[in-house]
Design an enzyme around this catalytic site. Structure first.
Site, PDB file in Angstrom:
ATOM      1  N   THR A   1      -8.953   6.191  -1.902  1.00 14.56           N
ATOM      2  CA  THR A   1     -10.285   5.593  -2.048  1.00 14.56           C
ATOM      3  C   THR A   1     -11.357   6.647  -1.765  1.00 14.56           C
ATOM      4  O   THR A   1     -12.474   6.536  -2.260  1.00 14.56           O
ATOM      5  CB  THR A   1     -10.471   4.388  -1.102  1.00 14.56           C
ATOM      6  OG1 THR A   1      -9.987   4.749   0.198  1.00 14.56           O
ATOM      7  CG2 THR A   1      -9.712   3.173  -1.610  1.00 14.56           C
TER       8      THR A   1
ATOM      9  N   LYS B   1     -15.144   7.588  -3.484  1.00 10.73           N
ATOM     10  CA  LYS B   1     -16.405   7.859  -2.760  1.00 10.73           C
ATOM     11  C   LYS B   1     -16.983   9.191  -3.215  1.00 10.73           C
ATOM     12  O   LYS B   1     -18.197   9.326  -3.441  1.00 10.73           O
ATOM     13  CB  LYS B   1     -16.149   7.880  -1.247  1.00 10.73           C
ATOM     14  CG  LYS B   1     -15.775   6.505  -0.690  1.00 10.73           C
ATOM     15  CD  LYS B   1     -15.082   6.576   0.675  1.00 10.73           C
ATOM     16  CE  LYS B   1     -14.346   5.251   0.921  1.00 10.73           C
ATOM     17  NZ  LYS B   1     -13.407   5.309   2.062  1.00 10.73           N
TER      18      LYS B   1
ATOM     19  N   LYS C   1       0.003  14.544   1.060  1.00 14.11           N
ATOM     20  CA  LYS C   1      -1.374  14.774   0.600  1.00 14.11           C
ATOM     21  C   LYS C   1      -1.640  16.261   0.338  1.00 14.11           C
ATOM     22  O   LYS C   1      -2.633  16.637  -0.261  1.00 14.11           O
ATOM     23  CB  LYS C   1      -2.365  14.209   1.620  1.00 14.11           C
ATOM     24  CG  LYS C   1      -2.297  12.680   1.733  1.00 14.11           C
ATOM     25  CD  LYS C   1      -3.226  12.171   2.819  1.00 14.11           C
ATOM     26  CE  LYS C   1      -3.066  10.690   3.110  1.00 14.11           C
ATOM     27  NZ  LYS C   1      -3.727   9.814   2.115  1.00 14.11           N
TER      28      LYS C   1
ATOM     29  N   LYS D   1      -9.157  13.419   4.587  1.00 20.94           N
ATOM     30  CA  LYS D   1      -8.190  12.319   4.560  1.00 20.94           C
ATOM     31  C   LYS D   1      -7.193  12.570   5.686  1.00 20.94           C
ATOM     32  O   LYS D   1      -7.201  13.647   6.289  1.00 20.94           O
ATOM     33  CB  LYS D   1      -7.463  12.263   3.215  1.00 20.94           C
ATOM     34  CG  LYS D   1      -6.871  13.621   2.804  1.00 20.94           C
ATOM     35  CD  LYS D   1      -6.244  13.600   1.410  1.00 20.94           C
ATOM     36  CE  LYS D   1      -7.237  13.679   0.277  1.00 20.94           C
ATOM     37  NZ  LYS D   1      -7.328  12.471  -0.531  1.00 20.94           N
ATOM     38  N   ARG D   2      -6.343  11.562   5.977  1.00 24.08           N
ATOM     39  CA  ARG D   2      -5.327  11.790   6.992  1.00 24.08           C
ATOM     40  C   ARG D   2      -4.476  13.014   6.637  1.00 24.08           C
ATOM     41  O   ARG D   2      -4.287  13.334   5.465  1.00 24.08           O
ATOM     42  CB  ARG D   2      -4.437  10.548   7.143  1.00 24.08           C
ATOM     43  CG  ARG D   2      -5.125   9.407   7.871  1.00 24.08           C
ATOM     44  CD  ARG D   2      -5.489   9.768   9.295  1.00 24.08           C
ATOM     45  NE  ARG D   2      -4.338   9.858  10.147  1.00 24.08           N
ATOM     46  CZ  ARG D   2      -3.952   8.906  10.998  1.00 24.08           C
ATOM     47  NH1 ARG D   2      -4.650   7.798  11.119  1.00 24.08           N
ATOM     48  NH2 ARG D   2      -2.888   9.075  11.747  1.00 24.08           N
TER      49      ARG D   2
ATOM     50  N   HIS E   1       0.801  -1.227   0.000  1.00 28.36           N
ATOM     51  CA  HIS E   1       0.000   0.000   0.000  1.00 28.36           C
ATOM     52  C   HIS E   1       0.830   1.272   0.000  1.00 28.36           C
ATOM     53  O   HIS E   1       0.271   2.360   0.134  1.00 28.36           O
ATOM     54  CB  HIS E   1      -0.934   0.053   1.217  1.00 28.36           C
ATOM     55  CG  HIS E   1      -1.963  -1.024   1.249  1.00 28.36           C
ATOM     56  ND1 HIS E   1      -3.238  -0.857   0.754  1.00 28.36           N
ATOM     57  CD2 HIS E   1      -1.911  -2.286   1.720  1.00 28.36           C
ATOM     58  CE1 HIS E   1      -3.930  -1.972   0.925  1.00 28.36           C
ATOM     59  NE2 HIS E   1      -3.139  -2.860   1.511  1.00 28.36           N
TER      60      HIS E   1
HETATM   61  C1  26Q Z   1       3.205   0.539  10.366  1.00 33.14           C
HETATM   62  C2  26Q Z   1       4.110   0.203  11.349  1.00 33.14           C
HETATM   63  C3  26Q Z   1       3.901   0.575  12.660  1.00 33.14           C
HETATM   64  C4  26Q Z   1       2.741   1.298  12.985  1.00 33.14           C
HETATM   65  C5  26Q Z   1       1.841   1.642  12.000  1.00 33.14           C
HETATM   66  C6  26Q Z   1       2.073   1.266  10.688  1.00 33.14           C
HETATM   67  C7  26Q Z   1       1.090   1.616   9.634  1.00 33.14           C
HETATM   68  C8  26Q Z   1      -0.262   1.703   9.906  1.00 33.14           C
HETATM   69  C9  26Q Z   1      -1.161   2.042   8.922  1.00 33.14           C
HETATM   70  C10 26Q Z   1       1.509   1.872   8.339  1.00 33.14           C
HETATM   71  C11 26Q Z   1       0.587   2.209   7.342  1.00 33.14           C
HETATM   72  C12 26Q Z   1      -0.759   2.300   7.643  1.00 33.14           C
HETATM   73  C13 26Q Z   1      -1.786   2.657   6.661  1.00 33.14           C
HETATM   74  C14 26Q Z   1      -1.541   2.904   5.397  1.00 33.14           C
HETATM   75  C15 26Q Z   1      -2.604   3.303   4.469  1.00 33.14           C
HETATM   76  O1  26Q Z   1      -3.731   3.551   4.860  1.00 33.14           O
HETATM   77  N1  26Q Z   1      -2.308   3.363   3.169  1.00 33.14           N
HETATM   78  C16 26Q Z   1      -3.309   3.734   2.187  1.00 33.14           C
HETATM   79  O2  26Q Z   1      -3.914   2.550   1.711  1.00 33.14           O
HETATM   80  C17 26Q Z   1      -5.015   2.836   0.875  1.00 33.14           C
HETATM   81  C18 26Q Z   1      -5.665   1.530   0.499  1.00 33.14           C
HETATM   82  O3  26Q Z   1      -4.878   0.830  -0.415  1.00 33.14           O
HETATM   83  C19 26Q Z   1      -4.570   3.630  -0.339  1.00 33.14           C
HETATM   84  O4  26Q Z   1      -5.720   3.989  -1.065  1.00 33.14           O
HETATM   85  C20 26Q Z   1      -3.805   4.882   0.070  1.00 33.14           C
HETATM   86  O5  26Q Z   1      -3.272   5.513  -1.059  1.00 33.14           O
HETATM   87  C21 26Q Z   1      -2.686   4.499   1.034  1.00 33.14           C
HETATM   88  O6  26Q Z   1      -2.036   5.666   1.520  1.00 33.14           O
END
Ligand code: 26Q
Length: 824
Positions: free
Chosen positions: A662, A666, A560, A554-555, A363
């Protein structure tokens, strides 16, 4: 008993009403006069849950009896949001339920609003997992979600003096009516200890993991209702329980208290979701969470498999395991350990089985977001897994050596161990090597995977990487969250689109129909009124319903580029003040999103947006033509109100950095026009909605790459040559928005200048402003705007997560629909 059972299943108004009154009294323990909204929520949820159970058990039994191949979606996040309106809509009993409650004098909306938002995820990745659960159940696929039952979901965000402050999100505080605790489904998970070598019965070297600490994983099951209610799948979340072995043996005083304390601490494993959506470098508790739920899930999967089988030869024919990013990638070493150490399978066979069973979704390409655990930590926490990883690595590098002749860098890049600096385990490499398929989440992202992070692996395994462009569930994101538009669509083309979104294409011809356009606008306006009321309630800001609702939700992340958006807002503010006699298109800029608690720059951007909003919103000289809103605590529930009300969708990441997005889907599905860069799935959205119906601007991924490589970009020059950008930045730096602390935004200005503007905010500023002007100009022509909005909705059918999930099913999992056999 018989009549009681029938009553519990009854889907008509009368049966529902009787169930409600019974549940309220006998399970919630209140009478109708004393019941609070929350009591009614629990009452209705429990009564609706009754209507799921038979079909849930039928579904599970059918899979079991047919020994169907199942898919297991392993994810550290499931951002499912509220479930009541979802269950009602998917069962098709929303109106019956509304009437039953009406007769008792209760409003369904109030009841729905009393449900907490289940926020067991950060953002896109967690919400994608939730959309996939909905699509698997709606497509009758035997799919299970496995994750952690966090006691605290993603933090609650509040603004205090404009700054983000985090509060614990206690979603379980009043109990969770949807979950079924399974105290008998309990697996031991070990940590620490050491590995002992011994000789097995035939004299071969073997290993056992000894002196380890143990925690128990206990299952909680939540039913996942497919559209129409025929398939009801299971989301199984693990909760950490202390073992009871401290009851054995005796302690002296001090040791006893210490032992109990240890046990209590071990339950912290499932306490809280890590709030970083990019990186949380090397936190031991996080590694333990990853292993905890992965190990429990694999033990559960093997137990289910062994009900029908005596060898592991057919595991890949009966189980597909999807890794949602690298977070569960330790599962590859864990399955090897379970097969080799616990079940006596020989290594090479175990490896073939493992690879044929796992697949991995990437991702992100951001280097800082690729998980890499310190070898020293893995050695200590999971000593046997470290050995297994070394063994996998040695065998792989040995095979690759021949082909890597002359290229030393290649072998070290392929290695599972990053040997530069403190040694680390590259979880992405482990996930790639241990999977038969590896996918990206949009066409562009998948291409970039092949060219960048996984270039060497792609050369080695050219058939492994494939694309699965993300999707969203049309049930939650149109049918449930946008009743006015859903009703309008159904009135014209029937309700087939809910389960088969490409049917929505039939709306395209209605774009030229004046009456339809008028009705489409009326639906949008209703949604905008609802959002305006929500904004007023949350922030006290009054917005004009007929202004252009320009939405970025979004975050909060530098890539972004919320900063680009707020800079354009400042420039627009200046133009409006300079030219008060022009009939400006009124604009409402709506932001929402959380920053990771330790991400200072993102938090500073939040404060900037709040500071700018305060100045702009109170300046009479803009005559209410510009309002800026930053909504607190963005979550799935808020998204369901925001998405249907947007006119313009901001998808403005630095090209090459957003894997897919995503929210972009929406918003477009709900009839917003996109203003965006050619990044992630925006590229494919443009292809589907047509380039005349989207505002694309800015550098392409390739241009970004070249610009960075050449080092030929000087943000100071760009700023000096763009007066409106210069003026906006000067206002920030002289404290126009922060008179109490004029230097507050120095770090932002620094990053944009001396810092080299890594995210190319200044480089894209002029093009962005131009695209914004085009959008405002078009908005003056409501007929033309509406025509394009309709064409957006009509052409988004391909972005259903049903399409995505069927691609996974046929091209990665080889899993097929299994219709449950319902028994009376
Ligand atoms: C990793 C290690 C330790 C703690 C937290 C994490 C962690 C947690 C969540 C790393 C990444 C995430 C989330 C990532 C994320 O949401 N990525 C998004 O995924 C979507 C679905 O595929 C995409 O549409 C987005 O582009 C992408 O940013």
């Amino acid at each position: 008993y018989k009549s009681r059972e029938i009553e519990r299943r009854s889907l008509d108004v009368d049966g529902l009403k009787r169930s409600f009154l019974e549940w309220l009294v006998y399970s919630v323990g209140k009478d109708a006069r004393a019941a609070t909204r929350r009591d009614w929520f629990h009452t209705v949820a429990l009564a609706v849950r009754d209507r799921l159970v038979d079909r849930w058990m039928d579904t599970t039994r059918t899979y079991y009896q047919k020994d169907a191949k199942r898919v297991y979606y392993l994810s550290l996040e499931f951002l499912i949001g509220r479930l009541l309106s979802n269950s009602l809509a998917n069962l098709g009993i929303t109106e019956e339920c509304r009437k039953a409650l009406d007769q008792i004098g209760i409003s369904l909306e109030d009841v729905v609003d009393a449900e907490p938002d289940a926020a067991l995820g950060n953002g896109g990745l967690g919400r994608l997992a939730a959309c996939f659960l909905d699509s698997m159940a709606s497509e009758a696929l035997p799919g299970y979600g496995y994750g952690i039952r966090y006691e605290f979901g993603l933090f609650e965000q509040r603004f205090e003096h404009g700054w983000q402050v985090e509060y614990p999100e206690q979603w379980l505080q009043f109990g969770n009516p949807w979950e079924f605790p399974r105290p008998e489904v309990l697996y031991p998970v070990q940590f620490y200890g050491r590995v002992e070598e011994f000789r097995d019965s035939v004299g071969e070297k073997a290993y056992r993991w000894v002196d380890a600490e143990r925690v128990l994983a206990m299952a909680y099951d939540t039913p996942v209702v497919g559209y129409g209610g025929n398939t009801i799948n299971t989301l199984r979340l693990w909760s950490a329980r202390a073992t009871r072995d401290f009851n054995f043996g005796h302690f002296n005083d001090g040791a006893y208290m210490k032992a109990v304390e240890q046990k209590v601490l071990s339950e912290n494993l499932s306490r809280v979701l890590y709030p970083n959506d990019a990186t949380e470098g090397g936190k031991e508790l996080r590694l333990k969470q990853e292993y905890f739920f992965t190990s429990a899930s694999l033990q559960d999967i093997l137990r289910r498999y062994l009900q029908h089988h005596t060898t592991f030869d057919n595991l890949p024919d009966k189980a597909a395991i999807q890794l949602n990013d690298t977070h569960p990638a330790i599962g590859i070493a864990e399955l090897m350990r379970l097969l080799v150490d616990q079940h006596g399978v020989v290594w090479d066979k175990a490896w073939d089985i493992t690879r044929a069973t796992f697949s991995y979704t990437n991702h992100t390409l951001l280097p800082e977001a690729l998980e890499a655990w310190p070898v020293r930590m893995v050695e200590r926490v999971l000593p046997r897994h470290m050995q297994i990883i070394y063994e996998i690595n040695a065998k792989f590098l040995n095979r690759s050596k021949a082909r890597a002749a002359g290229d030393n860098g290649r072998l070290s890049r392929l290695s599972l161990i990053d040997e530069r600096g403190d040694r680390r385990v590259r979880m992405g490499n482990l996930a790639f090597l241990g999977s038969h398929k590896v996918n990206g989440v949009s066409a562009l992202h998948t291409d970039l995977m092949k060219q960048t992070v996984f270039a060497d692996f792609h050369a080695e395994f050219p058939d492994r990487i494939n694309n699965k462009t993300n999707g969203i569930t049309p049930r939650r994101w149109l049918h449930q969250s946008n009743p006015p538009l859903a009703a309008l669509i159904t009135s014209r083309i029937g309700q087939g689109w809910i389960k088969d979104l490409p049917q929505i294409k039939a709306l395209a011809e209605k774009a030229d129909d004046v009456v339809f356009r008028e009705e489409f606008r009326r639906a949008k306006r209703k949604n905008k009124k609802r959002l305006a009321a929500f904004i007023a309630r949350q922030t006290g800001i009054e917005v004009q319903v007929d202004s252009l609702f320009d939405v970025q939700v979004k975050r909060m992340h530098e890539y972004k580029r919320q900063l680009l958006n707020i800079l354009q807002a400042i420039a627009l503010y200046n133009e409006m003040r300079d030219n008060p006699t022009i009939a400006w298109v009124p604009v409402t800029k709506i932001f929402a999103g959380k920053a990771a608690p330790s991400y200072h720059m993102a938090k500073l951007i939040i404060k900037l947006i709040n500071d700018v909003a305060k100045v702009v919103n109170h300046d009479p000289s803009v005559h209410d033509n510009l309002k800026i809103v930053l909504l607190p605590n963005y979550n799935v529930t808020a998204a369901e109100i925001i998405m249907p009300a947007a006119d313009l969708s901001e998808q403005i990441s630095t090209a090459g950095m957003e894997a897919s997005g995503t929210g972009n889907m929406k918003l477009a599905l709900n009839g917003a026009l996109t203003i965006g860069t050619l990044d992630g799935a925006n590229v494919e959205i443009r292809e589907h909605v047509g380039e005349d119906n989207i505002f694309i601007f800015g550098l392409t991924a390739e241009e970004v790459n070249d610009l960075r490589a050449s080092g030929g970009f000087n943000p100071r020059e760009v700023i000096a040559s763009n007066p409106s950008l210069k003026r906006a930045l000067d206002m920030i730096s002289t404290g126009v928005f922060s008179p109490d602390d004029p230097n507050r935004y120095h770090p932002i200005l620094q990053a944009l200048t001396d810092g080299g503007d890594h995210f190319l905010v200044t480089a894209d500023f002029a093009a962005y402003c131009e695209a914004q002007e085009q959008a405002m100009e078009l908005y003056r022509d409501q007929e033309e705007w509406t025509r394009k909005a309709i064409l957006n909705t009509a052409n988004m059918g391909w972005f259903s997560s049903d399409r995505t999930i069927m691609e996974y099913a046929t091209e990665i999992w080889d899993v097929h629909p299994v219709k449950p056999e319902h028994v009376e």
